[in-house]
Write an enzyme that holds these catalytic residues in place. Structure first.
Site, PDB file in Angstrom:
ATOM      1  N   LYS A 138      -3.164  14.681  -9.886  1.00 37.20           N
ATOM      2  CA  LYS A 138      -3.635  13.441  -9.452  1.00 37.20           C
ATOM      3  C   LYS A 138      -4.233  13.646  -8.044  1.00 37.20           C
ATOM      4  CE  LYS A 138      -2.598   8.729  -8.392  1.00 37.20           C
ATOM      5  NZ  LYS A 138      -1.451   7.562  -8.193  1.00 37.20           N
TER       6      LYS A 138
ATOM      7  N   TYR B  25      -0.816   1.337 -12.164  1.00 39.76           N
ATOM      8  CA  TYR B  25      -1.493   1.540 -13.553  1.00 39.76           C
ATOM      9  C   TYR B  25      -1.443   3.068 -13.911  1.00 39.76           C
ATOM     10  CZ  TYR B  25      -2.571  -3.260 -12.413  1.00 39.76           C
ATOM     11  OH  TYR B  25      -2.436  -4.590 -12.450  1.00 39.76           O
TER      12      TYR B  25
ATOM     13  N   ASP C  27      -6.843  -0.256   0.827  1.00 37.73           N
ATOM     14  CA  ASP C  27      -6.745  -1.303  -0.192  1.00 37.73           C
ATOM     15  C   ASP C  27      -7.254  -0.491  -1.526  1.00 37.73           C
ATOM     16  OD1 ASP C  27      -5.864  -3.991  -0.395  1.00 37.73           O
ATOM     17  OD2 ASP C  27      -7.979  -4.157  -1.307  1.00 37.73           O
TER      18      ASP C  27
ATOM     19  N   LYS D  87       2.306   5.088  -1.884  1.00 40.89           N
ATOM     20  CA  LYS D  87       0.974   5.154  -1.106  1.00 40.89           C
ATOM     21  C   LYS D  87       1.369   6.281  -0.202  1.00 40.89           C
ATOM     22  CE  LYS D  87      -1.621   1.208  -1.433  1.00 40.89           C
ATOM     23  NZ  LYS D  87      -2.305  -0.122  -0.542  1.00 40.89           N
TER      24      LYS D  87
HETATM   25  P1  ITT Z   1      -0.216  -2.584   0.784  1.00 45.48           P
HETATM   26  O1  ITT Z   1      -1.053  -3.665   0.720  1.00 45.48           O
HETATM   27  O2  ITT Z   1       1.227  -2.877   1.570  1.00 45.48           O
HETATM   28  O3  ITT Z   1      -0.655  -1.144   1.135  1.00 45.48           O
HETATM   29  P2  ITT Z   1      -0.199  -2.785  -2.160  1.00 45.48           P
HETATM   30  O4  ITT Z   1       0.655  -2.006  -3.231  1.00 45.48           O
HETATM   31  O5  ITT Z   1      -0.042  -4.375  -1.944  1.00 45.48           O
HETATM   32  O6  ITT Z   1       0.476  -2.151  -0.538  1.00 45.48           O
HETATM   33  P3  ITT Z   1      -2.809  -3.003  -2.494  1.00 45.48           P
HETATM   34  O7  ITT Z   1      -2.929  -4.479  -2.102  1.00 45.48           O
HETATM   35  O8  ITT Z   1      -3.947  -1.937  -1.944  1.00 45.48           O
HETATM   36  O9  ITT Z   1      -1.567  -2.247  -2.154  1.00 45.48           O
HETATM   37  O10 ITT Z   1      -2.778  -2.965  -4.194  1.00 45.48           O
HETATM   38  C1  ITT Z   1      -2.872  -1.880  -4.726  1.00 45.48           C
HETATM   39  C2  ITT Z   1      -2.509  -1.950  -6.191  1.00 45.48           C
HETATM   40  O11 ITT Z   1      -3.502  -1.309  -7.149  1.00 45.48           O
HETATM   41  C3  ITT Z   1      -1.109  -1.218  -6.412  1.00 45.48           C
HETATM   42  O12 ITT Z   1      -0.151  -2.141  -6.327  1.00 45.48           O
HETATM   43  C4  ITT Z   1      -1.443  -0.579  -7.920  1.00 45.48           C
HETATM   44  O13 ITT Z   1      -0.945  -1.818  -8.957  1.00 45.48           O
HETATM   45  C5  ITT Z   1      -2.888  -0.406  -8.004  1.00 45.48           C
HETATM   46  N1  ITT Z   1      -3.129   0.978  -7.616  1.00 45.48           N
HETATM   47  C6  ITT Z   1      -3.755   1.494  -6.489  1.00 45.48           C
HETATM   48  N2  ITT Z   1      -3.746   2.923  -6.322  1.00 45.48           N
HETATM   49  C7  ITT Z   1      -3.226   3.234  -7.343  1.00 45.48           C
HETATM   50  C8  ITT Z   1      -2.771   4.569  -8.087  1.00 45.48           C
HETATM   51  O14 ITT Z   1      -3.130   5.567  -7.362  1.00 45.48           O
HETATM   52  N3  ITT Z   1      -2.198   4.444  -9.188  1.00 45.48           N
HETATM   53  C9  ITT Z   1      -1.761   3.432  -9.829  1.00 45.48           C
HETATM   54  N4  ITT Z   1      -2.149   2.164  -9.577  1.00 45.48           N
HETATM   55  C10 ITT Z   1      -2.961   1.932  -8.407  1.00 45.48           C
END
Ligand code: ITT
Length: 206
Positions: A180, A159, A76, A19
């Site tokens: 992207k 994903y 999120d 991220k």
């Molecule tokens: P933080 O809460 O610390 O920010 P996290 O990875 O746990 O990190 P989230 O709770 O927002 O973040 O979960 C996001 C999930 O959604 C991430 O782990 C991926 O599995 C999916 N995801 C989100 N954005 C994505 C992207 O751009 N490409 C692929 N998968 C994505």
């Protein structure tokens, strides 16, 4: 490298390096971004919300209480699959269990969709902005696409290897990162966030 003195400092409430990398590219030179990777001893943030928005707000306001003078943003995000009634949704990071790897989450999703011909999905992203312990705004972005039958490509995270954005034939993991970052859910949310900052800056000058 020279410091950009006019840049706005932002603290991204995440330890997810993928991220951070995307936000850094998306925000560009007008912002200086740090995340939580160098911060030790922070409390674990429990994502107990029922929506992306609630969880983004929990993350941003929790970190703002610890760093009240910083401008804090939290992302999120996740994948919603139509055939699975919007799953994995807010559970995207932990679809195959707490601390599941991206590979296991992807495997589980492909299993759930085995034999399905209807494979429409969308990525959603909510960014919450907080300062002085208070929520200032939330912004939203999404991108529509379809789930492949098997993973393809090495770029990105989560994903990305099984998501083909509408209008393309390659997955997000096969497309270059700048493609992207031109169309993604996160790109759309960041564009809205930048519009919010620009409007706030203009009205502060009046
Ligand atoms: P933080 O809460 O610390 O920010 P996290 O990875 O746990 O990190 P989230 O709770 O927002 O973040 O979960 C996001 C999930 O959604 C991430 O782990 C991926 O599995 C999916 N995801 C989100 N954005 C994505 C992207 O751009 N490409 C692929 N998968 C994505």
């Amino acid at each position: 490298m020279t410091a950009n003195l006019g840049a706005m400092d932002l603290l991204l409430a995440t330890r997810n390096q993928h991220k951070t990398r995307e936000f850094t590219q998306l925000l560009g030179r007008n912002f200086t971004l740090r995340d939580l990777t160098s911060q030790r001893d922070l409390p674990e943030i429990l994502e107990t919300g029922r929506t992306f928005e609630e969880n983004a707000v929990i993350k941003a306001t929790t970190i703002s209480k610890i760093f009240p003078h910083k401008m804090v943003i939290a992302d999120d995000s996740g994948l919603e699959v139509d055939m699975l009634a919007g799953a994995p949704g807010i559970f995207s990071a932990r679809y195959a269990g707490e601390n599941a790897s991206d590979r296991r989450n992807v495997k589980k999703l492909l299993c759930e969709l085995q034999g399905a011909t209807e494979r429409w999905a969308r990525f959603r992203c909510v960014i919450a902005l907080a300062k002085n312990r208070k929520l200032m705004t939330t912004v939203v972005g999404e991108v529509a696409g379809a789930i492949t039958k098997s993973p393809r490509g090495e770029n990105g995270f989560g994903y990305d290897p099984i998501f083909v954005p509408e209008g393309f034939e390659e997955t997000f993991a096969e497309l270059p990162s700048n493609t992207k970052n031109a169309i993604s859910h996160r790109a759309n949310a960041v564009a809205e966030l930048v519009r919010y900052f620009n409007t706030a800056r203009r009205s502060a000058r009046k």
